[in-house]
Enzyme design. Sequence first.
Site, PDB file in Angstrom:
ATOM      1  N   GLU A   1       8.636   2.672  34.376  1.00 37.22           N
ATOM      2  CA  GLU A   1       7.966   3.822  33.746  1.00 37.22           C
ATOM      3  C   GLU A   1       7.289   4.726  34.764  1.00 37.22           C
ATOM      4  OE1 GLU A   1       7.820   0.687  32.694  1.00 37.22           O
ATOM      5  OE2 GLU A   1       7.945   0.609  30.502  1.00 37.22           O
TER       6      GLU A   1
ATOM      7  N   ALA B   1      12.296   2.417  26.108  1.00 35.16           N
ATOM      8  CA  ALA B   1      12.041   3.339  24.997  1.00 35.16           C
ATOM      9  C   ALA B   1      12.929   4.568  25.191  1.00 35.16           C
ATOM     10  CB  ALA B   1      10.570   3.725  24.984  1.00 35.16           C
TER      11      ALA B   1
ATOM     12  N   GLY C   1      10.611  -0.616  28.028  1.00 33.16           N
ATOM     13  CA  GLY C   1      10.449  -1.235  26.710  1.00 33.16           C
ATOM     14  C   GLY C   1      11.446  -2.360  26.462  1.00 33.16           C
TER      15      GLY C   1
ATOM     16  N   GLU D   1       9.855  -5.290  27.951  1.00 31.32           N
ATOM     17  CA  GLU D   1       8.700  -5.622  27.096  1.00 31.32           C
ATOM     18  C   GLU D   1       9.149  -6.298  25.806  1.00 31.32           C
ATOM     19  OE1 GLU D   1       7.433  -1.497  27.518  1.00 31.32           O
ATOM     20  OE2 GLU D   1       5.456  -2.217  28.080  1.00 31.32           O
TER      21      GLU D   1
END
Length: 260
Positions: free
Chosen positions: A134, A67, A111, A114
């Site tokens: 993260e 992200a 992300g 993911e």
Amino acid sequence: MSTAPECITVRTEGRVGIVTLNRPKQLNALNNQLMDELGAALKAFDADENIGCMIVTGSEKAFAAGADIGAMATYTFADVYKGDYITRNWETIRSVRKPVIAAVSGFALGGGCELAMMCDFIIAADNAKFGQPEIKLGIIPGAGGTQRLPRAVGKSKAMDLALTGRMMDATEAERAGLVSRVVPLDKLMDEALGAALIICDFSQLAVMAAKESVNRAFESGLSDGVMFERRMFHALFATQDQKEGMAAFVEKRKPDFRNV
Ligand code: CAA
């Protein structure tokens, strides 16, 4: 009026829809705009009768580095909770019913990892690196990493990756079951396209039923899942493609599936 996407590029090869993440300066960091564009492109391919399978890919250096940290650095709890920020538009990918292959080279972190796991299977280049770093930012994965990673690689390795933030290379990822195949970097798109074209030639009804049934394995207990599979299996006997597929086998010819 819809505008041309800025954070992805979209093309087709035969009946395969290909989306390439395209924010090279940020290593394809995933912001809202990119995820909206990706979701819209995949939904459009899903609705297109001429498309049988999709591929999501990035650059040689990065599938996606996670992200967008810059975009979320100053958010408060109230911002992200009230606005359901950051990953609210990610689940679109899960509603796509045709197969989506992730072709991963370079970094697939946070992300990015993911997103790859939301696809139906992952083909990795030998330079791919996967991780959920993260923890190093004072947060945890927020787009399914703590749920999909243990389902893919088991608790021990998922804990290792989520708690230490370390990366695993393509060989380790294949050994752990996260990726289905590893190929040399220069063969990645050929391999993904080859798999996608094989899928496109099968009955789309059977392909969609297989995807739905495998996904059910992650949503239900064994008895419910087996019953779901059996009903889907029975239902396919209502299709002309089942008659065609079995007749072609008996007659020793190539089947001509019509998706009916
Ligand atoms: N968000 C925003 N920008 C990013 C980014 C990210 N996730 N990852 C990399 N970039 C940017 C860098 O800031 C840098 O920009 P500038 O050139 O303007 O400085 C550019 O991409 C190139 O990055 P590096 O110079 O760091 O490249 P490198 O080769 O030295 O390192 C890397 C590559 C190891 C991937 C490193 O960039 C990195 O660690 N990135 C962050 C990875 C990360 O923590 N991801 C998780 C994000 S949080 C998340 O994803 C939450 C969730 O679950 C949804």
